[in-house]
Write a protein that holds these residues in place. Structure first.
Motif, PDB file in Angstrom:
ATOM      1  N   TYR A   1       2.974  11.732  -0.283  1.00  0.00           N
ATOM      2  CA  TYR A   1       4.009  10.701  -0.471  1.00  0.00           C
ATOM      3  C   TYR A   1       4.657  10.363   0.869  1.00  0.00           C
ATOM      4  O   TYR A   1       4.868   9.184   1.208  1.00  0.00           O
ATOM      5  CB  TYR A   1       5.055  11.211  -1.466  1.00  0.00           C
ATOM      6  N   THR A   2       4.979  11.384   1.657  1.00  0.00           N
ATOM      7  CA  THR A   2       5.602  11.175   2.967  1.00  0.00           C
ATOM      8  C   THR A   2       4.698  10.355   3.879  1.00  0.00           C
ATOM      9  O   THR A   2       5.158   9.468   4.599  1.00  0.00           O
ATOM     10  CB  THR A   2       5.912  12.533   3.630  1.00  0.00           C
ATOM     11  N   ILE A   3       3.388  10.647   3.821  1.00  0.00           N
ATOM     12  CA  ILE A   3       2.421   9.938   4.662  1.00  0.00           C
ATOM     13  C   ILE A   3       2.337   8.465   4.282  1.00  0.00           C
ATOM     14  O   ILE A   3       2.178   7.595   5.147  1.00  0.00           O
ATOM     15  CB  ILE A   3       1.039  10.620   4.561  1.00  0.00           C
ATOM     16  N   PHE A   4       2.457   8.151   2.997  1.00  0.00           N
ATOM     17  CA  PHE A   4       2.431   6.751   2.563  1.00  0.00           C
ATOM     18  C   PHE A   4       3.757   6.050   2.851  1.00  0.00           C
ATOM     19  O   PHE A   4       3.779   4.891   3.264  1.00  0.00           O
ATOM     20  CB  PHE A   4       2.119   6.661   1.062  1.00  0.00           C
ATOM     21  N   TYR A   5       4.861   6.752   2.629  1.00  0.00           N
ATOM     22  CA  TYR A   5       6.183   6.113   2.785  1.00  0.00           C
ATOM     23  C   TYR A   5       6.488   5.775   4.241  1.00  0.00           C
ATOM     24  O   TYR A   5       6.954   4.680   4.559  1.00  0.00           O
ATOM     25  CB  TYR A   5       7.286   7.024   2.237  1.00  0.00           C
ATOM     26  N   THR A   6       6.251   6.716   5.147  1.00  0.00           N
ATOM     27  CA  THR A   6       6.732   6.573   6.526  1.00  0.00           C
ATOM     28  C   THR A   6       6.196   5.342   7.242  1.00  0.00           C
ATOM     29  O   THR A   6       6.976   4.585   7.839  1.00  0.00           O
ATOM     30  CB  THR A   6       6.417   7.843   7.327  1.00  0.00           C
ATOM     31  N   PRO A   7       4.878   5.055   7.211  1.00  0.00           N
ATOM     32  CA  PRO A   7       4.400   3.859   7.916  1.00  0.00           C
ATOM     33  C   PRO A   7       4.517   2.579   7.089  1.00  0.00           C
ATOM     34  O   PRO A   7       3.848   1.593   7.386  1.00  0.00           O
ATOM     35  CB  PRO A   7       2.936   4.195   8.207  1.00  0.00           C
ATOM     36  N   SER A   8       5.341   2.576   6.087  1.00  0.00           N
ATOM     37  CA  SER A   8       5.505   1.374   5.271  1.00  0.00           C
ATOM     38  C   SER A   8       6.985   1.063   5.062  1.00  0.00           C
ATOM     39  O   SER A   8       7.574   0.264   5.791  1.00  0.00           O
ATOM     40  CB  SER A   8       4.776   1.534   3.929  1.00  0.00           C
ATOM     41  N   TRP A   9       7.615   1.734   4.119  1.00  0.00           N
ATOM     42  CA  TRP A   9       8.981   1.395   3.747  1.00  0.00           C
ATOM     43  C   TRP A   9      10.039   1.988   4.661  1.00  0.00           C
ATOM     44  O   TRP A   9      11.203   1.583   4.604  1.00  0.00           O
ATOM     45  CB  TRP A   9       9.245   1.822   2.296  1.00  0.00           C
ATOM     46  N   SER A  10       9.679   2.915   5.507  1.00  0.00           N
ATOM     47  CA  SER A  10      10.688   3.542   6.359  1.00  0.00           C
ATOM     48  C   SER A  10      11.278   2.556   7.364  1.00  0.00           C
ATOM     49  O   SER A  10      12.489   2.375   7.429  1.00  0.00           O
ATOM     50  CB  SER A  10      10.081   4.742   7.095  1.00  0.00           C
TER      51      SER A  10
ATOM     52  N   ILE B   1       0.839  -1.207   0.000  1.00  0.00           N
ATOM     53  CA  ILE B   1       0.000   0.000   0.000  1.00  0.00           C
ATOM     54  C   ILE B   1       0.872   1.253   0.000  1.00  0.00           C
ATOM     55  O   ILE B   1       0.606   2.226  -0.719  1.00  0.00           O
ATOM     56  CB  ILE B   1      -0.947  -0.012   1.211  1.00  0.00           C
ATOM     57  N   GLY B   2       1.942   1.238   0.794  1.00  0.00           N
ATOM     58  CA  GLY B   2       2.844   2.385   0.845  1.00  0.00           C
ATOM     59  C   GLY B   2       3.499   2.671  -0.491  1.00  0.00           C
ATOM     60  O   GLY B   2       3.634   3.824  -0.906  1.00  0.00           O
ATOM     61  N   ALA B   3       3.915   1.610  -1.182  1.00  0.00           N
ATOM     62  CA  ALA B   3       4.552   1.789  -2.479  1.00  0.00           C
ATOM     63  C   ALA B   3       3.583   2.352  -3.510  1.00  0.00           C
ATOM     64  O   ALA B   3       3.938   3.234  -4.312  1.00  0.00           O
ATOM     65  CB  ALA B   3       5.129   0.466  -2.966  1.00  0.00           C
ATOM     66  N   LEU B   4       2.347   1.862  -3.505  1.00  0.00           N
ATOM     67  CA  LEU B   4       1.362   2.345  -4.474  1.00  0.00           C
ATOM     68  C   LEU B   4       1.027   3.818  -4.239  1.00  0.00           C
ATOM     69  O   LEU B   4       1.056   4.639  -5.178  1.00  0.00           O
ATOM     70  CB  LEU B   4       0.090   1.501  -4.387  1.00  0.00           C
ATOM     71  N   GLY B   5       0.709   4.175  -2.995  1.00  0.00           N
ATOM     72  CA  GLY B   5       0.373   5.566  -2.693  1.00  0.00           C
ATOM     73  C   GLY B   5       1.546   6.509  -2.925  1.00  0.00           C
ATOM     74  O   GLY B   5       1.372   7.611  -3.464  1.00  0.00           O
ATOM     75  N   GLY B   6       2.748   6.083  -2.536  1.00  0.00           N
ATOM     76  CA  GLY B   6       3.919   6.922  -2.734  1.00  0.00           C
ATOM     77  C   GLY B   6       4.237   7.132  -4.203  1.00  0.00           C
ATOM     78  O   GLY B   6       4.593   8.239  -4.629  1.00  0.00           O
ATOM     79  N   SER B   7       4.090   6.079  -4.992  1.00  0.00           N
ATOM     80  CA  SER B   7       4.373   6.182  -6.427  1.00  0.00           C
ATOM     81  C   SER B   7       3.417   7.155  -7.108  1.00  0.00           C
ATOM     82  O   SER B   7       3.846   8.042  -7.864  1.00  0.00           O
ATOM     83  CB  SER B   7       4.271   4.803  -7.076  1.00  0.00           C
ATOM     84  N   LEU B   8       2.137   7.012  -6.859  1.00  0.00           N
ATOM     85  CA  LEU B   8       1.153   7.904  -7.488  1.00  0.00           C
ATOM     86  C   LEU B   8       1.431   9.362  -7.123  1.00  0.00           C
ATOM     87  O   LEU B   8       1.297  10.263  -7.968  1.00  0.00           O
ATOM     88  CB  LEU B   8      -0.254   7.501  -7.058  1.00  0.00           C
ATOM     89  N   SER B   9       1.833   9.594  -5.881  1.00  0.00           N
ATOM     90  CA  SER B   9       2.114  10.961  -5.440  1.00  0.00           C
ATOM     91  C   SER B   9       3.307  11.554  -6.198  1.00  0.00           C
ATOM     92  O   SER B   9       3.281  12.713  -6.619  1.00  0.00           O
ATOM     93  CB  SER B   9       2.397  10.983  -3.936  1.00  0.00           C
ATOM     94  N   LEU B  10       4.365  10.767  -6.378  1.00  0.00           N
ATOM     95  CA  LEU B  10       5.549  11.289  -7.060  1.00  0.00           C
ATOM     96  C   LEU B  10       5.306  11.502  -8.548  1.00  0.00           C
ATOM     97  O   LEU B  10       5.919  12.383  -9.167  1.00  0.00           O
ATOM     98  CB  LEU B  10       6.733  10.350  -6.855  1.00  0.00           C
ATOM     99  N   TRP B  11       4.413  10.721  -9.165  1.00  0.00           N
ATOM    100  CA  TRP B  11       4.060  10.982 -10.563  1.00  0.00           C
ATOM    101  C   TRP B  11       3.437  12.369 -10.690  1.00  0.00           C
ATOM    102  O   TRP B  11       3.720  13.104 -11.653  1.00  0.00           O
ATOM    103  CB  TRP B  11       3.081   9.926 -11.076  1.00  0.00           C
TER     104      TRP B  11
END
Length: 545
Positions: free
Chosen positions: A402-411, A359-369
């Motif tokens: 992106y930060t909100i998706f990344y932090t509770p997942s891949w961090s 979930i973190g990867a999907l949300g973070g990716s869409l945000s950076l696009w």
């Protein structure tokens, strides 16, 4: 519904005393060492952006290419040292234990931080380079030892939460690092003192770890493997809040005994054993690959490019002025810290590792696009303005999403998975390999980010967004869920005959059944003897899972 968020998935009936304040306090003290890493990743980019630092180091007289090269060298020599330090921690952790290793490397970090303080306009960058290499060696070792320590003291049901406290320490240090330069620009005139203070602050988390480690207990698993059985049982009683004749504690010691006995009969517990096992056992080698790959995907998210070069990153979106850039960076740090607490308290032991990563990867990716798309169309660097446009504000919003998706997942999740997925005898080597992977990819990002932004511009955002998308099938098809599985049962979880996406359910059914039977057998044995079984007298027999 709210109560389900704190529900624990237990491997066997567990008395409430096990989840006591002492286990959380010990984990918090050990995790303070992560603040050394988080602080550096946050403060260094902002400090190099201070006009006083740039003037004293001669940046104002250099061309942009030369400045980018020197900036990359200052940042990346730390990661280079950390890469070798991660592997250097293996012999320390194996022969001396996790606790003594932490004391040694905390003192080494303070030495490195002290060397940096000799930097000035006359001496140039020599002391800064040397100090960062020494400090890097120390944090590489710390990044090996702390997650192992936390995993080995943790009850299975809250292992993710306790190992996740490592990430709390990391983000707490980062929060200070992100804000310190902004505070100095607001309250101090440009001078050497202004930019040397952030380097001096490193001594605080290093000192806290060095002092705290003196009072930490060694992990019971390491003590048992080192033949110090009486001390191991005493420590386990302290950590679990239970007497030595309690069935839960008897079962835990029995399970650890079984795992160690199995290792002695197979690869042995010598220093060279893990190396031979990785070379000879393709199953273990495959786990090494999985653990290391998680850090490739983590760094492929772009987070460390943002951490180390936040002023450059925000400038590409259209943020102008040193003070404004540092303020924006500080808000970024606040979001990371807040959602780290959400991750550790609610998510990691409830949702599991796999779901969070995907979930973190999907949300973070869409945000950076979206961010990259704005930069490609608006070209804010070519059209500087004192204020952000509507599109620029939207881009910043998606950057924070992106930060909100990344932090509770891949961090923090890759650290949790790597700390728990290996046997006792290869765990320190495996963690060294994982930490080495983290610092290798960290080094690549730190070394080439300035050049990437100079050459690729908006393409950098699309590059990191693409890597995040590619990480999703990797996790789905290859990584099993490790939540709540006892450390002694990880071999079964990673059995290649089980599909990774279904392995957790299969293993937990067997683990729970086995744990209940073992605990019942011990209680029956205690009852038949009419007295408490002494844990020192338990026979070692291999656990059948």
């Amino acid at each position: 519904m709210g109560g389900n968020f704190m529900r624990k998935v237990e491997d066997r009936p567990t008395p409430p005393e096990v989840y006591n304040w002492k286990i959380y306090l010990v984990a918090a003290v050990a995790s303070a060492g992560a603040a050394t890493i988080g602080y550096d990743s946050a403060f260094i980019g902002g400090t190099m952006a201070l006009p006083a630092f740039r003037k004293d180091m001669g940046f104002d007289t250099m061309g942009k290419t030369e400045v980018n090269l020197i900036s990359a060298n200052i940042v990346s020599c730390y990661q280079a040292g950390a890469f070798f330090g991660a592997f250097g921690a293996y012999p320390a952790g194996h022969f001396l234990g996790r606790r003594i290793g932490l004391i040694i490397f905390a003192l080494l970090f303070m030495l490195g931080a002290g060397i940096m303080l000799a930097t000035d306009s006359d001496s140039g960058l020599g002391f800064l380079y040397g100090g960062r290499v020494v400090a890097g060696l120390a944090v590489g070792a710390i990044s090996n030892l702390i997650p192992i320590y936390l995993a080995e003291i943790s009850p299975p049901a809250i292992r993710g939460r306790l190992v996740g406290m490592w990430e709390i320490g990391w983000q707490s240090g980062g929060l200070v690092g992100f804000w310190i330069n902004y505070g100095l620009t607001q309250h101090m005139a440009p001078s050497r003192q202004q930019w040397i203070i952030p380097f001096a602050v490193q001594l605080i988390p290093g000192g806290l770890l060095a002092i705290g480690a003196f009072f930490l207990p060694e992990t019971p698993r390491w003590l048992l493997s080192a033949g110090r059985r009486e001390k191991a049982i005493e420590t386990l009683c302290f950590l679990r809040g239970l007497p030595k004749d309690h069935p839960y504690l008897l079962t835990e010691v029995q399970m650890t005994d079984d795992a160690l006995e199995h290792l002695k009969r197979t690869i042995g517990i010598k220093f060279s054993g893990p190396f031979k096992e990785v070379y000879q056992n393709r199953k273990i080698a495959y786990r090494f690959f999985l653990g290391g790959a998680l850090f490739f995907w983590q760094n492929g998210s772009g987070i460390n490019a943002i951490n180390y070069y936040s002023p450059t990153v925000f400038r590409s979106i259209g943020i102008t002025g040193t003070s404004t850039g540092l303020l924006t960076t500080g808000i970024f740090g606040c979001l990371k810290t807040f959602f780290t607490f959400v991750w550790i308290m609610v998510m990691i032991d409830q949702f599991g590792r796999r779901k969070l990563l995907m979930i973190g990867a999907l949300g973070g990716s869409l945000s950076l696009w979206v961010v990259g798309g704005y930069i490609a169309v608006a070209k804010p660097q070519n059209n500087p303005s004192g204020t952000l446009s509507g599109g620029g504000i939207a881009a910043m919003v998606f950057f924070y999403i992106y930060t909100i998706f990344y932090t509770p997942s891949w961090s923090g999740t890759p650290w949790v998975v790597n700390s728990e997925m290996f046997d006792q005898n290869v765990r320190t080597l495996a963690q060294a390999f994982a930490a080495g992977n983290n610092w290798f990819w960290n080094f690549i990002v730190a070394r080439f980010t300035p050049q990437m932004f100079a050459q690729m511009q908006y393409g950098v955002w699309f590059f990191f967004a693409s890597l995040q998308l590619l990480s999703i099938p990797f996790v789905y098809f290859l990584l099993p869920e490790t939540k709540s599985v006892p450390l002694e049962s990880m071999d079964l979880l990673f059995d290649r005959s089980l599909k990774p996406r279904k392995a957790h359910k299969h293993v937990m059914l067997q683990v729970q059944e086995n744990g209940e039977h073992m605990q019942a057998d011990i209680m029956e044995s205690m009852g038949s003897k009419g007295q408490a079984t002494q844990v020192e007298q338990l026979p070692a027999k291999q656990m059948q899972v």
